[in-house]
Motif scaffolding. Structure first.
Motif, PDB file in Angstrom:
ATOM      1  N   GLY A 160       0.822  -1.212   0.000  1.00 53.07           N
ATOM      2  CA  GLY A 160       0.000   0.000   0.000  1.00 53.07           C
ATOM      3  C   GLY A 160       0.851   1.254   0.000  1.00 53.07           C
ATOM      4  O   GLY A 160       1.959   1.273   0.551  1.00 53.07           O
ATOM      5  N   ASN A 161       0.327   2.284  -0.645  1.00 55.09           N
ATOM      6  CA  ASN A 161       1.022   3.573  -0.714  1.00 55.09           C
ATOM      7  C   ASN A 161       0.229   4.694  -0.051  1.00 55.09           C
ATOM      8  O   ASN A 161       0.579   5.865  -0.174  1.00 55.09           O
ATOM      9  N   SER A 162      -0.849   4.345   0.640  1.00 54.34           N
ATOM     10  CA  SER A 162      -1.699   5.367   1.251  1.00 54.34           C
ATOM     11  C   SER A 162      -0.957   6.041   2.406  1.00 54.34           C
ATOM     12  O   SER A 162       0.021   5.511   2.947  1.00 54.34           O
ATOM     13  N   GLU A 163      -1.435   7.201   2.779  1.00 59.64           N
ATOM     14  CA  GLU A 163      -0.826   7.949   3.886  1.00 59.64           C
ATOM     15  C   GLU A 163      -0.880   7.143   5.176  1.00 59.64           C
ATOM     16  O   GLU A 163       0.073   7.137   5.969  1.00 59.64           O
ATOM     17  N   GLU A 164      -1.999   6.426   5.370  1.00 58.11           N
ATOM     18  CA  GLU A 164      -2.179   5.647   6.605  1.00 58.11           C
ATOM     19  C   GLU A 164      -1.119   4.550   6.728  1.00 58.11           C
ATOM     20  O   GLU A 164      -0.535   4.339   7.797  1.00 58.11           O
ATOM     21  N   ILE A 165      -0.872   3.844   5.616  1.00 61.82           N
ATOM     22  CA  ILE A 165       0.144   2.777   5.628  1.00 61.82           C
ATOM     23  C   ILE A 165       1.539   3.385   5.738  1.00 61.82           C
ATOM     24  O   ILE A 165       2.427   2.825   6.390  1.00 61.82           O
ATOM     25  N   GLY A 166       1.741   4.536   5.125  1.00 61.65           N
ATOM     26  CA  GLY A 166       3.028   5.238   5.220  1.00 61.65           C
ATOM     27  C   GLY A 166       3.391   5.569   6.655  1.00 61.65           C
ATOM     28  O   GLY A 166       4.548   5.414   7.073  1.00 61.65           O
ATOM     29  N   VAL A 167       2.397   5.987   7.429  1.00 61.41           N
ATOM     30  CA  VAL A 167       2.619   6.311   8.847  1.00 61.41           C
ATOM     31  C   VAL A 167       3.069   5.065   9.609  1.00 61.41           C
ATOM     32  O   VAL A 167       4.004   5.108  10.421  1.00 61.41           O
ATOM     33  N   ILE A 168       2.404   3.931   9.343  1.00 64.74           N
ATOM     34  CA  ILE A 168       2.755   2.676  10.025  1.00 64.74           C
ATOM     35  C   ILE A 168       4.163   2.228   9.649  1.00 64.74           C
ATOM     36  O   ILE A 168       4.958   1.824  10.515  1.00 64.74           O
ATOM     37  N   LYS A 169       4.504   2.308   8.367  1.00 67.11           N
ATOM     38  CA  LYS A 169       5.847   1.909   7.924  1.00 67.11           C
ATOM     39  C   LYS A 169       6.920   2.777   8.584  1.00 67.11           C
ATOM     40  O   LYS A 169       7.969   2.272   8.983  1.00 67.11           O
ATOM     41  N   ASP A 170       6.649   4.073   8.701  1.00 68.10           N
ATOM     42  CA  ASP A 170       7.599   4.977   9.363  1.00 68.10           C
ATOM     43  C   ASP A 170       7.776   4.604  10.831  1.00 68.10           C
ATOM     44  O   ASP A 170       8.890   4.615  11.357  1.00 68.10           O
ATOM     45  N   LEU A 206       1.877  -2.510  21.221  1.00 70.27           N
ATOM     46  CA  LEU A 206       0.498  -3.000  21.193  1.00 70.27           C
ATOM     47  C   LEU A 206      -0.113  -2.577  19.859  1.00 70.27           C
ATOM     48  O   LEU A 206      -0.177  -1.385  19.548  1.00 70.27           O
ATOM     49  N   ILE A 207      -0.528  -3.581  19.076  1.00 69.42           N
ATOM     50  CA  ILE A 207      -1.072  -3.346  17.735  1.00 69.42           C
ATOM     51  C   ILE A 207      -2.585  -3.532  17.804  1.00 69.42           C
ATOM     52  O   ILE A 207      -3.064  -4.595  18.219  1.00 69.42           O
ATOM     53  N   THR A 208      -3.324  -2.505  17.421  1.00 66.24           N
ATOM     54  CA  THR A 208      -4.782  -2.587  17.485  1.00 66.24           C
ATOM     55  C   THR A 208      -5.370  -2.463  16.081  1.00 66.24           C
ATOM     56  O   THR A 208      -4.733  -1.951  15.167  1.00 66.24           O
ATOM     57  N   GLY A 209      -6.615  -2.921  15.954  1.00 70.99           N
ATOM     58  CA  GLY A 209      -7.296  -2.841  14.658  1.00 70.99           C
ATOM     59  C   GLY A 209      -8.312  -3.955  14.525  1.00 70.99           C
ATOM     60  O   GLY A 209      -8.283  -4.949  15.261  1.00 70.99           O
ATOM     61  N   SER A 210      -9.217  -3.804  13.569  1.00 71.13           N
ATOM     62  CA  SER A 210     -10.265  -4.803  13.354  1.00 71.13           C
ATOM     63  C   SER A 210      -9.676  -6.092  12.799  1.00 71.13           C
ATOM     64  O   SER A 210      -8.546  -6.122  12.316  1.00 71.13           O
ATOM     65  N   ASN A 211     -10.465  -7.156  12.840  1.00 70.85           N
ATOM     66  CA  ASN A 211     -10.041  -8.431  12.261  1.00 70.85           C
ATOM     67  C   ASN A 211      -9.781  -8.270  10.761  1.00 70.85           C
ATOM     68  O   ASN A 211     -10.559  -7.620  10.060  1.00 70.85           O
ATOM     69  N   GLY A 212      -8.686  -8.866  10.291  1.00 69.82           N
ATOM     70  CA  GLY A 212      -8.397  -8.857   8.859  1.00 69.82           C
ATOM     71  C   GLY A 212      -7.657  -7.647   8.360  1.00 69.82           C
ATOM     72  O   GLY A 212      -7.432  -7.506   7.152  1.00 69.82           O
ATOM     73  N   THR A 213      -7.259  -6.745   9.259  1.00 67.55           N
ATOM     74  CA  THR A 213      -6.572  -5.530   8.804  1.00 67.55           C
ATOM     75  C   THR A 213      -5.077  -5.773   8.540  1.00 67.55           C
ATOM     76  O   THR A 213      -4.437  -5.011   7.821  1.00 67.55           O
ATOM     77  N   GLY A 214      -4.507  -6.813   9.173  1.00 64.46           N
ATOM     78  CA  GLY A 214      -3.087  -7.110   8.963  1.00 64.46           C
ATOM     79  C   GLY A 214      -2.214  -6.819  10.166  1.00 64.46           C
ATOM     80  O   GLY A 214      -1.045  -6.458  10.022  1.00 64.46           O
ATOM     81  N   LYS A 215      -2.778  -7.012  11.365  1.00 63.59           N
ATOM     82  CA  LYS A 215      -1.998  -6.754  12.590  1.00 63.59           C
ATOM     83  C   LYS A 215      -0.783  -7.675  12.679  1.00 63.59           C
ATOM     84  O   LYS A 215       0.292  -7.273  13.114  1.00 63.59           O
ATOM     85  N   GLU A 216      -0.978  -8.934  12.227  1.00 69.15           N
ATOM     86  CA  GLU A 216       0.146  -9.886  12.283  1.00 69.15           C
ATOM     87  C   GLU A 216       1.271  -9.496  11.332  1.00 69.15           C
ATOM     88  O   GLU A 216       2.444  -9.776  11.580  1.00 69.15           O
ATOM     89  N   LEU A 217       0.937  -8.829  10.218  1.00 63.40           N
ATOM     90  CA  LEU A 217       1.972  -8.360   9.289  1.00 63.40           C
ATOM     91  C   LEU A 217       2.860  -7.317   9.963  1.00 63.40           C
ATOM     92  O   LEU A 217       4.078  -7.319   9.787  1.00 63.40           O
ATOM     93  N   VAL A 218       2.237  -6.417  10.730  1.00 62.05           N
ATOM     94  CA  VAL A 218       2.994  -5.400  11.462  1.00 62.05           C
ATOM     95  C   VAL A 218       3.946  -6.078  12.444  1.00 62.05           C
ATOM     96  O   VAL A 218       5.119  -5.704  12.553  1.00 62.05           O
ATOM     97  N   ALA A 219       3.453  -7.096  13.152  1.00 61.95           N
ATOM     98  CA  ALA A 219       4.292  -7.819  14.117  1.00 61.95           C
ATOM     99  C   ALA A 219       5.478  -8.485  13.425  1.00 61.95           C
ATOM    100  O   ALA A 219       6.615  -8.408  13.900  1.00 61.95           O
ATOM    101  N   HIS A 220       5.222  -9.142  12.288  1.00 61.79           N
ATOM    102  CA  HIS A 220       6.302  -9.800  11.545  1.00 61.79           C
ATOM    103  C   HIS A 220       7.339  -8.787  11.065  1.00 61.79           C
ATOM    104  O   HIS A 220       8.541  -9.036  11.131  1.00 61.79           O
ATOM    105  N   TRP A 221       6.880  -7.653  10.585  1.00 67.30           N
ATOM    106  CA  TRP A 221       7.817  -6.625  10.106  1.00 67.30           C
ATOM    107  C   TRP A 221       8.656  -6.074  11.251  1.00 67.30           C
ATOM    108  O   TRP A 221       9.852  -5.850  11.104  1.00 67.30           O
ATOM    109  N   LEU A 222       8.034  -5.855  12.398  1.00 67.11           N
ATOM    110  CA  LEU A 222       8.774  -5.375  13.561  1.00 67.11           C
ATOM    111  C   LEU A 222       9.888  -6.351  13.934  1.00 67.11           C
ATOM    112  O   LEU A 222      11.004  -5.954  14.266  1.00 67.11           O
TER     113      LEU A 222
END
Length: 387
Positions: A143-153, A166-182
């Motif tokens: 994703g190239n959206s501003e929202e995803i850009g903030v998370i990547k930063d 602590l990663i929050t968000g609805s089911n299916g948003t990709g919380k586990e992807l954030v954890a793996h990247w971290l």
């Protein structure tokens, strides 16, 4: 074909080595260098799977060659060739990263066995690198959206630290992807990443799952068993859906965070652990605290850094990129050519209400690839992806 470079200033020994290797296998391509300096120049210009290098040479000795080569192409295995007076130096080169050494005059069986082992090791290293790249792509944040850009930063800033997230968000948003990247971008990336779905484990078993147990701790505990915290030692543990964890397990997790030690169920013996903790939830933990279902002290221990993953409806501009990404990935998994989505099909999908977020979009793309035409059309979307 394996490419081997022989660096040896004594022409007679060099010819013997080349002859042995060429006669051993027609899958070996062997090149020669008559001294260390020309050997390094050759390594700079070409890629080799293995280098056989003499220790005592004019212009540049074998130790200097090894040291220089490790800076240029660190993955190349080196087998050092030592005279009787060079054994201490040969052993020292192994501390510097040489694979092994052989003595002059070379013993045929010892030489060939060492060469085969070094080449096998190189192949394993290459396979491991490829596998790591594949694993990394499996958890790619698209994703190239501003929202995803903030998370990547945020990930770039937080990953190199040991800060809890602590990663929050609805089911299916990709919380586990954030954890793996971290984890993958952290200094712990070579150590284990242990994922625990707290919602999928019955409350009476969660403590045993996290902290392990000793034999006899409960009816089915027939032997000692290590828990997830021990398995994640030196690495990262990801507590997914932590809002579903029992209060008694929360107390033990809090102790692990405070003291960096745990105890197995049925034991009073402390076990030191060095684990970075990441957690995720789809619940409002502040409301859970008000309702007495979540410990406030644990919340503050976990929420050093808060990352909220946006719903897909809040980043609709990423939908065309995600469709293309999933189309390629699904085609690769199925061994087929990727299907194109027409502009009208993409625009129609972009306007849908994605309550199931990215996970739902992926399922719909797969369905359209299977059931749609050569190019997925607007009509295909209306027929097979109706909301």
């Amino acid at each position: 074909m394996s490419k081997i470079l022989v660096i040896e200033d004594e022409s007679a020994i060099r010819r013997v080595l080349v002859k042995i290797l060429v006669e051993e296998s027609d899958s070996y391509s062997v090149q020669e260098a008559e001294d260390g300096l020309s050997g390094i120049e050759t390594i700079k210009k070409e890629d080799f799977d293995l280098v056989l290098c003499d220790i005592k040479m004019p212009k540049m000795d074998g130790v200097e060659v090894l040291e220089a080569a490790k800076k240029i192409k660190p993955e190349i295995p080196f087998i050092m060739i030592s005279g009787h007076g060079d054994l201490d130096t040969a052993v020292n080169t192994m501390r510097m990263g040489a694979f092994d050494y052989i003595s002059k005059p070379p013993d045929l069986n010892r030489l060939l066995t060492t060469v085969r082992n070094a080449l096998d090791r190189k192949e394993l290293v290459v396979e491991n690198k490829i596998l790591k790249k594949k694993v990394s792509k499996n958890y790619e944040m698209v994703g190239n959206s501003e929202e995803i850009g903030v998370i990547k930063d945020m990930i770039e800033k937080v990953a190199p630290t040991d800060a809890r997230v602590l990663i929050t968000g609805s089911n299916g948003t990709g919380k586990e992807l954030v954890a793996h990247w971290l984890h993958q971008k952290s200094p712990r990336s070579a150590a284990p990443f242990i994922e625990v779905n707290c919602a999928a484990i019955p409350s009476e078993l969660i403590e045993s799952e996290l902290f392990g147990h000793v034999k006899g701790a409960f009816t089915s505990a027939v032997k000692d068993r290590a828990g997830k915290f021990e398995a994640a030692n030196k690495g990262t543990i990801f507590l997914d859906e932590i809002g579903d964890m029992s209060l008694s397990a929360q107390a033990k997790v809090l102790r692990a965070l405070q003291e960096n030690k745990i105890s197995r169920v049925g034991s009073d013996k402390d076990i030191k652990v060095d684990v970075r903790v990441l957690a995720a939830t789809n619940k409002d933990l502040k409301k859970e605290i008000e309702d007495g279902k979540f410990r406030e002290d644990l919340y503050h221990r976990l929420a050093v850094i808060l990352i909220k993953v946006p719903a897909l409806n809040d980043r609709r501009d990423d939908i065309p990129i995600l469709i293309e990404h999933f189309a390629k990935k699904i085609a690769s998994e199925q061994g087929t050519a990727p299907k194109e989505f027409s502009k009208k099909a993409t625009e129609l999908l972009k306007g849908y209400d994605w309550t199931g977020n990215v996970r739902e979009l992926r399922n719909v793309v797969e369905r359209l690839i299977i059931l749609g035409g050569k190019e997925v059309s607007e009509e295909d979307v209306k027929l097979f992806a109706s909301k």
